[in-house]
Design an enzyme around this catalytic site. Structure first.
Site, PDB file in Angstrom:
ATOM      1  N   ARG A   1     -73.573  32.506   8.481  1.00 22.89           N
ATOM      2  CA  ARG A   1     -72.392  32.646   9.177  1.00 22.89           C
ATOM      3  C   ARG A   1     -71.504  31.547   9.206  1.00 22.89           C
ATOM      4  NH1 ARG A   1     -71.423  32.628  14.983  1.00 22.89           N
ATOM      5  NH2 ARG A   1     -69.794  34.306  15.463  1.00 22.89           N
TER       6      ARG A   1
ATOM      7  N   HIS B   1     -67.450  31.894   8.236  1.00 23.63           N
ATOM      8  CA  HIS B   1     -66.410  31.286   9.091  1.00 23.63           C
ATOM      9  C   HIS B   1     -65.622  30.312   8.745  1.00 23.63           C
ATOM     10  CE1 HIS B   1     -67.816  33.228  13.292  1.00 23.63           C
ATOM     11  NE2 HIS B   1     -67.987  33.797  12.103  1.00 23.63           N
TER      12      HIS B   1
ATOM     13  N   SER C   1     -63.763  23.097   6.486  1.00 25.82           N
ATOM     14  CA  SER C   1     -62.693  22.613   7.510  1.00 25.82           C
ATOM     15  C   SER C   1     -63.527  23.071   8.933  1.00 25.82           C
ATOM     16  CB  SER C   1     -61.539  23.545   7.637  1.00 25.82           C
ATOM     17  OG  SER C   1     -61.806  24.836   7.636  1.00 25.82           O
TER      18      SER C   1
ATOM     19  N   ASN D   1     -66.046  30.848  17.279  1.00 27.22           N
ATOM     20  CA  ASN D   1     -66.851  29.708  17.022  1.00 27.22           C
ATOM     21  C   ASN D   1     -67.297  29.272  18.350  1.00 27.22           C
ATOM     22  OD1 ASN D   1     -66.637  30.080  14.241  1.00 27.22           O
ATOM     23  ND2 ASN D   1     -64.918  28.702  14.150  1.00 27.22           N
TER      24      ASN D   1
ATOM     25  N   HIS E   1     -75.720  41.036   8.768  1.00 26.68           N
ATOM     26  CA  HIS E   1     -76.261  41.085  10.013  1.00 26.68           C
ATOM     27  C   HIS E   1     -77.406  41.640  10.052  1.00 26.68           C
ATOM     28  CE1 HIS E   1     -71.712  40.941  11.868  1.00 26.68           C
ATOM     29  NE2 HIS E   1     -72.351  39.852  11.732  1.00 26.68           N
ATOM     30  N   THR E   2     -78.400  41.672   8.971  1.00 30.19           N
ATOM     31  CA  THR E   2     -79.610  41.942   8.889  1.00 30.19           C
ATOM     32  C   THR E   2     -80.321  41.133   9.512  1.00 30.19           C
ATOM     33  OG1 THR E   2     -81.340  42.574   7.607  1.00 30.19           O
ATOM     34  CG2 THR E   2     -79.927  41.150   6.647  1.00 30.19           C
TER      35      THR E   2
END
Length: 327
Positions: free
Chosen positions: A62, A66, A76, A94, A193-194
């Site tokens: 993730r 993001h 960043s 976040n 998202h598993t």
């Protein structure tokens, strides 16, 4: 014939230049000479972190997502607040949510010992995302490398560009398209998202007041919703965690798509893939029926996402510490 050859060479030069402009000259062998042990260092630290806490695989995956969706894949997201920098860690997507920063710190520290100021934090994140996927049982892929690290962060970009759990289908698709990704990438990358967890606050409205009429979201299986309500009350418990895939929560597989068909997608942004668009519904069905197809496309979509606006050449820098720009 000579004229034809010269035209061909000229065309190759143009294509090569375009590839450079698009950052397409990231390539898996980038550190083979300058830091041949780079990939092994990342793999080793990630393996220890995931063995200690299975959830970390999802967190590292993730983190890369993001990062890439804000200013490109430039690390960043790793920057802390400092004099001129307002950290992306404080953004809505976040805050109290993004994690795994200490694992990236550990990798970077080991990397700096082995190959000082050679391997970027951005590339470490891309490799860690791949290794996390593999450790959770998912596909592997060659990670193109050669990214450099940003000199700044974008709090507003983090707030605006990262897809949110309650965004509409069209809003999320637009956010993907603005980054050069398409509807296939949208469905496929959502499959991450598993594994992992979501906080009560990110799906509460589906349980109690989905459209402002005081009624639950009826695209959510109601017996599943009743279970969720036990630990996600109408108020309070914002940070309570729930598995995104209750069937195999730490295994990277295609159960995520089977859950969507069974009306058991936890987030609204997940379930809409099955309920709101004919094209994405077909992909959901295909991936639910064929895990290998999902794995193949996931690898392709991850490489594509990793190519979003990288800093290359002399742009940016190679940070010594991922949390701050070099002084």
């Amino acid at each position: 014939m000579a004229q034809s050859t010269s035209i061909t060479v000229f065309m190759v030069l143009i294509i090569s230049t375009l590839a450079l402009v698009n950052g397409s000259y990231l390539y898996p062998q980038f550190y083979d000479r300058s830091c041949p042990q780079a990939k092994d260092i990342v793999r080793s630290v990630v393996a220890k972190a995931v063995a200690k806490e299975a959830r970390m695989a999802a967190s590292l995956l993730r983190l890369h997502f993001h990062d890439c969706f804000v200013k490109g894949c430039d690390a960043s997201i790793l920057l802390d607040n400092s004099g001129s920098i307002i950290s992306e860690k404080g953004s809505v997507p976040n805050r109290n949510s993004a994690r795994g920063f200490e694992v990236i710190d550990q990798i970077k520290a080991a990397m700096e010992k082995a190959c000082p100021q050679t391997v970027s934090c951005a590339d470490i994140m891309a490799l860690a995302a791949r290794d996390s996927t593999v450790l959770a049982g998912g596909p592997s892929w060659e990670v193109p490398l050669g990214r450099r690290d940003s000199l700044g962060a974008s709090l507003s970009g983090s707030n605006q560009n990262i897809p949110a759990p309650n965004n509409t289908f069209q809003t999320i698709l637009t956010k993907f398209k603005l980054k050069g990704l398409d509807i296939v990438d949208f469905v496929t990358l959502s499959g991450s998202h598993t594994i992992g967890n979501a906080r009560c606050t990110s799906f509460r409205q589906r349980l109690y007041n989905n459209t402002g009429n005081g009624r639950p979201d009826f695209s959510l299986d109601q017996s599943y919703a009743a279970k969720l309500r036990q630990n996600c009350p109408r108020s309070g418990g914002d940070q309570n965690l729930f598995f995104l895939d209750p069937v195999s929560p730490t295994k990277f597989d295609n159960n995520y798509y089977k859950n969507l068909i069974a009306k058991k997608g936890l987030l609204s942004s997940d379930e809409i893939l099955f309920t709101q668009n004919q094209q994405t519904r077909q992909y959901v069905k295909q991936y639910a029926a064929n895990q290998e197809l999902f794995f193949q496309q996931f690898a392709k979509s991850m490489v594509k996402m990793g190519n979003i606006s990288p800093l290359t050449g002399k742009s940016g820098q190679i940070r010594k510490i991922c949390r701050k720009v070099n002084s």
